[in-house]
Design a protein around this motif. Sequence first.
Motif, short mmCIF file in Angstrom:
data_model
loop_
_atom_site.label_atom_id
_atom_site.label_comp_id
_atom_site.label_asym_id
_atom_site.label_seq_id
_atom_site.Cartn_x
_atom_site.Cartn_y
_atom_site.Cartn_z
N UNK A 236 0.87 -1.18 0.00
CA UNK A 236 0.00 0.00 0.00
C UNK A 236 0.90 1.22 0.00
N UNK A 237 0.70 2.11 -0.96
CA UNK A 237 1.46 3.35 -1.05
C UNK A 237 0.51 4.49 -0.66
N UNK A 238 0.90 5.26 0.34
CA UNK A 238 0.07 6.37 0.80
C UNK A 238 0.74 7.67 0.36
N UNK A 239 0.12 8.35 -0.60
CA UNK A 239 0.65 9.60 -1.12
C UNK A 239 0.86 9.54 -2.62
N UNK A 240 0.63 10.67 -3.29
CA UNK A 240 0.65 10.67 -4.76
C UNK A 240 1.50 11.80 -5.33
N UNK B 117 4.35 8.05 -6.68
CA UNK B 117 4.25 7.49 -8.03
C UNK B 117 5.49 6.69 -8.42
N UNK B 118 6.67 7.15 -7.96
CA UNK B 118 7.90 6.39 -8.22
C UNK B 118 7.83 5.03 -7.53
N UNK B 119 7.36 5.03 -6.29
CA UNK B 119 7.18 3.75 -5.57
C UNK B 119 6.20 2.86 -6.33
N UNK B 120 5.16 3.46 -6.89
CA UNK B 120 4.18 2.70 -7.67
C UNK B 120 4.79 2.05 -8.90
N UNK B 121 5.67 2.79 -9.58
CA UNK B 121 6.35 2.25 -10.77
C UNK B 121 7.24 1.07 -10.37
N UNK B 122 8.07 1.26 -9.36
CA UNK B 122 9.01 0.21 -8.96
C UNK B 122 8.31 -1.01 -8.37
N UNK B 123 7.30 -0.79 -7.54
CA UNK B 123 6.58 -1.92 -6.96
C UNK B 123 5.82 -2.70 -8.04
N UNK C 280 1.66 9.97 -12.87
CA UNK C 280 0.49 9.14 -12.56
C UNK C 280 0.24 8.16 -13.71
N UNK C 281 0.29 8.66 -14.95
CA UNK C 281 0.07 7.81 -16.11
C UNK C 281 1.10 6.69 -16.19
N UNK C 282 2.35 7.01 -15.85
CA UNK C 282 3.43 6.01 -15.87
C UNK C 282 3.15 4.91 -14.84
N UNK D 113 0.94 -0.82 -13.99
CA UNK D 113 0.04 -1.73 -13.29
C UNK D 113 -0.33 -1.33 -11.88
N UNK D 114 0.08 -0.14 -11.46
CA UNK D 114 -0.27 0.34 -10.12
C UNK D 114 -1.75 0.74 -10.09
N UNK D 115 -2.47 0.25 -9.10
CA UNK D 115 -3.87 0.64 -8.92
C UNK D 115 -3.89 1.95 -8.14
N UNK D 116 -4.52 2.97 -8.70
CA UNK D 116 -4.54 4.30 -8.07
C UNK D 116 -5.96 4.60 -7.61
N UNK D 117 -6.10 4.93 -6.33
CA UNK D 117 -7.41 5.14 -5.73
C UNK D 117 -7.50 6.54 -5.12
N UNK D 118 -8.56 7.24 -5.44
CA UNK D 118 -8.81 8.56 -4.87
C UNK D 118 -9.49 8.41 -3.52
N UNK D 119 -8.70 8.36 -2.46
CA UNK D 119 -9.23 8.20 -1.11
C UNK D 119 -8.23 8.87 -0.16
N UNK D 120 -8.58 8.98 1.09
CA UNK D 120 -7.70 9.59 2.09
C UNK D 120 -7.53 8.60 3.24
N UNK D 121 -6.29 8.25 3.54
CA UNK D 121 -6.02 7.37 4.68
C UNK D 121 -6.09 8.23 5.94
N UNK D 122 -6.88 7.78 6.92
CA UNK D 122 -7.06 8.56 8.15
C UNK D 122 -6.26 8.00 9.32
N UNK D 123 -5.94 6.70 9.28
CA UNK D 123 -5.12 6.10 10.33
C UNK D 123 -4.53 4.79 9.85
#
Length: 123
Positions: free
Chosen positions: A15-19, A24-30, A74-76, A81-91
């Motif tokens: 799970x990557x928290x932050x965009x 996004x770099x973490x999303x590419x590598x993961x 974001x497009x990269x 294959x990174x799933x990108x979700x518009x949400x806010x992690x609260x805890x």
Amino acid sequence: TGDCHMAETKRTKVLIIGSGPAGYTAGVYASRAMLNPVLVQGIEPGGQLTTTTEVENWPGDTEVQGPDLMIRMQDHAKAMGCEIIGDIITSVDFSNRPFVAQSDSGTEYVADAIILATGARAK
């Protein structure tokens, strides 16, 4: 009648928290490591660079607009294959594994690993 709405649980290896750039770099590598990451964008999708006009210190670009750079990133991540979700992690509960993150939408994210890429804010 009682509303029996069950909160959704989303499971992921990473799970990557932050965009911003780090998220996004973490999303590419993961994604390249075939970890099927889920990235939750947070309160400011694209991060601080979305409010920056000219970026002159980005390797490979002598000048690029911040919002354009974040769209490309974001497009990269999405293309890899990174799933990108518009949400806010609260805890996040880091006391047990797998880790559990609660969100604004009510979705509970369960992850083997969490990458915190929540960034900075200009003062």
